[in-house]
Design an enzyme around this catalytic site. Structure first.
Site, PDB file in Angstrom:
ATOM      1  N   THR A 198       0.795  -1.008   0.138  1.00  0.00           N
ATOM      2  CA  THR A 198       0.097   0.269  -0.041  1.00  0.00           C
ATOM      3  C   THR A 198       0.934   1.294   0.400  1.00  0.00           C
ATOM      4  O   THR A 198       2.110   1.195   0.329  1.00  0.00           O
ATOM      5  CB  THR A 198      -0.592  -0.433   1.115  1.00  0.00           C
ATOM      6  OG1 THR A 198      -2.387  -1.059   1.506  1.00  0.00           O
ATOM      7  CG2 THR A 198      -1.525   1.063   1.686  1.00  0.00           C
ATOM      8  N   ASP A 229      -8.426  -1.780   5.414  1.00  0.00           N
ATOM      9  CA  ASP A 229      -8.056  -0.463   6.233  1.00  0.00           C
ATOM     10  C   ASP A 229      -7.921   0.980   5.136  1.00  0.00           C
ATOM     11  O   ASP A 229      -8.510   1.778   5.512  1.00  0.00           O
ATOM     12  CB  ASP A 229      -6.863  -0.805   7.316  1.00  0.00           C
ATOM     13  CG  ASP A 229      -5.416  -0.429   6.440  1.00  0.00           C
ATOM     14  OD1 ASP A 229      -5.185  -0.332   6.609  1.00  0.00           O
ATOM     15  OD2 ASP A 229      -5.149  -1.680   5.478  1.00  0.00           O
ATOM     16  N   GLY A 249      -0.438  -2.768   5.395  1.00  0.00           N
ATOM     17  CA  GLY A 249       0.249  -4.037   6.247  1.00  0.00           C
ATOM     18  C   GLY A 249      -1.251  -4.456   6.540  1.00  0.00           C
ATOM     19  O   GLY A 249      -2.191  -4.876   4.979  1.00  0.00           O
TER      20      GLY A 249
END
Length: 328
Positions: A198, A229, A249
């Site tokens: 990401t 997320d 993550g």
């Protein structure tokens, strides 16, 4: 105020066998993005403009997992997500399930600036993009040959792949053989080598205003419709009057731990410093998950933390400091 500062990341969980050539290419991209952000901050651009500008650059390069070069779903398509937050007034915008918007981070910015909402997803987000006349491309634009090959590996092993960029012998072995050591898990289910990529940027401008932005293609071989997320305010992205945070993550663990918001909460409620807050969150809020984060404070501080082998990252501040790194 301590002056402007900026941090950028290209993901945590780096493969320890990552080829030197790719390490250097990653460092060059992070340096280029830092230079873009530094120039904008020196020109007195607001932090919110800077983080969008830098993440757009990251989305346009296929090296990391966002925009062009995004990970593929189980159907071989790309579904991207992004969010952006302005610490001034805690304004925010987020999008998920993006399939045709060239720069998802700018669509998230438009959700913040041009809609009455904070979060749009899938067909509703795509329709909003058309009405805003943003640049659209075919889904094939986001797909790279490397990702097509690695999706094939993931399907053959019936696993979600986290290291999807450099399918080394170790990765292939992990996909095709039964390991004697216990596998990594996500929500109790086995996964393969952990290395999501990401991208994100945080900045504080000369006025002490913080902002954060995060963008991703998600996980290789993820279920269609999965949301991580990155677009969730308070989990993958957060900014307020004291700091700006972008995470990377294991999305499911980051969501459970509300990682980005917890950094700000520790500063606001406990009086911890920026680095102390980041360290506490990484150590105590991940419940065996793997993640990393970058952060800036309104005082011009920069911090990072991760519990993975490495994290692609770079930092710069008005005092002249600048660093680009991968490993601890």
């Amino acid at each position: 105020m301590g002056g402007w500062a900026i941090a950028v990341h290209g993901g945590a969980g780096v493969d320890p066998n990552l080829p030197e050539e790719r390490q250097e290419r990653a460092k060059q991209l992070l340096t280029r993005c830092l230079d873009i952000g530094i120039s904008a901050l020196r020109a007195s651009s607001p932090a919110i403009d800077v983080v969008e500008l830098v993440v757009r650059e990251l989305e346009s390069d296929p090296l990391f997992n966002s925009g062009h070069g995004s990970a593929l779903t189980e159907n071989g398509t790309v579904e991207m997500e992004a969010s952006i937050m302005d610490g001034f007034g805690r304004r925010c915008g987020a999008v998920s399930g993006i399939t045709t918007v060239k720069n998802p981070i700018s669509l998230a910015r438009l959700v913040m600036d041009k809609s009455p909402h904070s979060y749009l997803a899938f067909s509703g987000a795509e329709e909003f993009a058309r009405k805003q006349e943003v640049e659209l491309v075919d889904n094939d634009y986001f797909i790279t040959e490397d990702n097509v090959g690695t999706l094939k590996l993931a399907k053959e092993s019936s696993k979600i792949l986290f290291e999807y960029r450099v399918p080394t012998v170790a990765l292939i072995d992990s996909c095709t053989s039964q390991a004697e050591t216990p596998p990594l898990t996500m929500n109790g289910l086995p996964i393969s080598v952990y290395a999501p990529e990401t991208v994100g940027c945080v900045a504080v401008d000369s006025q002490g205003q913080c902002a954060a932005a995060t963008s991703t293609g998600g996980l290789m071989n993820k279920m269609v419709g999965r949301i991580g997320d990155s677009p969730i305010i308070g989990a993958g992205t957060y900014a307020c009057d004291v700091c700006g945070v972008s995470c990377t993550g294991e999305g499911e663990a980051i969501i459970r731990g509300t990682l980005a918001r917890d950094v700000a909460a520790l500063m606001e409620y406990k009086g911890l410093s920026l680095q102390e807050s980041v360290d506490y969150v990484i150590k105590n809020r991940l419940d065996q998950g793997k993640a990393g984060m970058i952060a800036v404070s309104s005082n011009g501080e920069v911090a990072c933390g991760f519990n993975t082998v490495g994290m692609f990252r770079g930092f710069a501040a008005e005092n002249g400091s600048m660093e680009v790194g991968i490993w601890e």
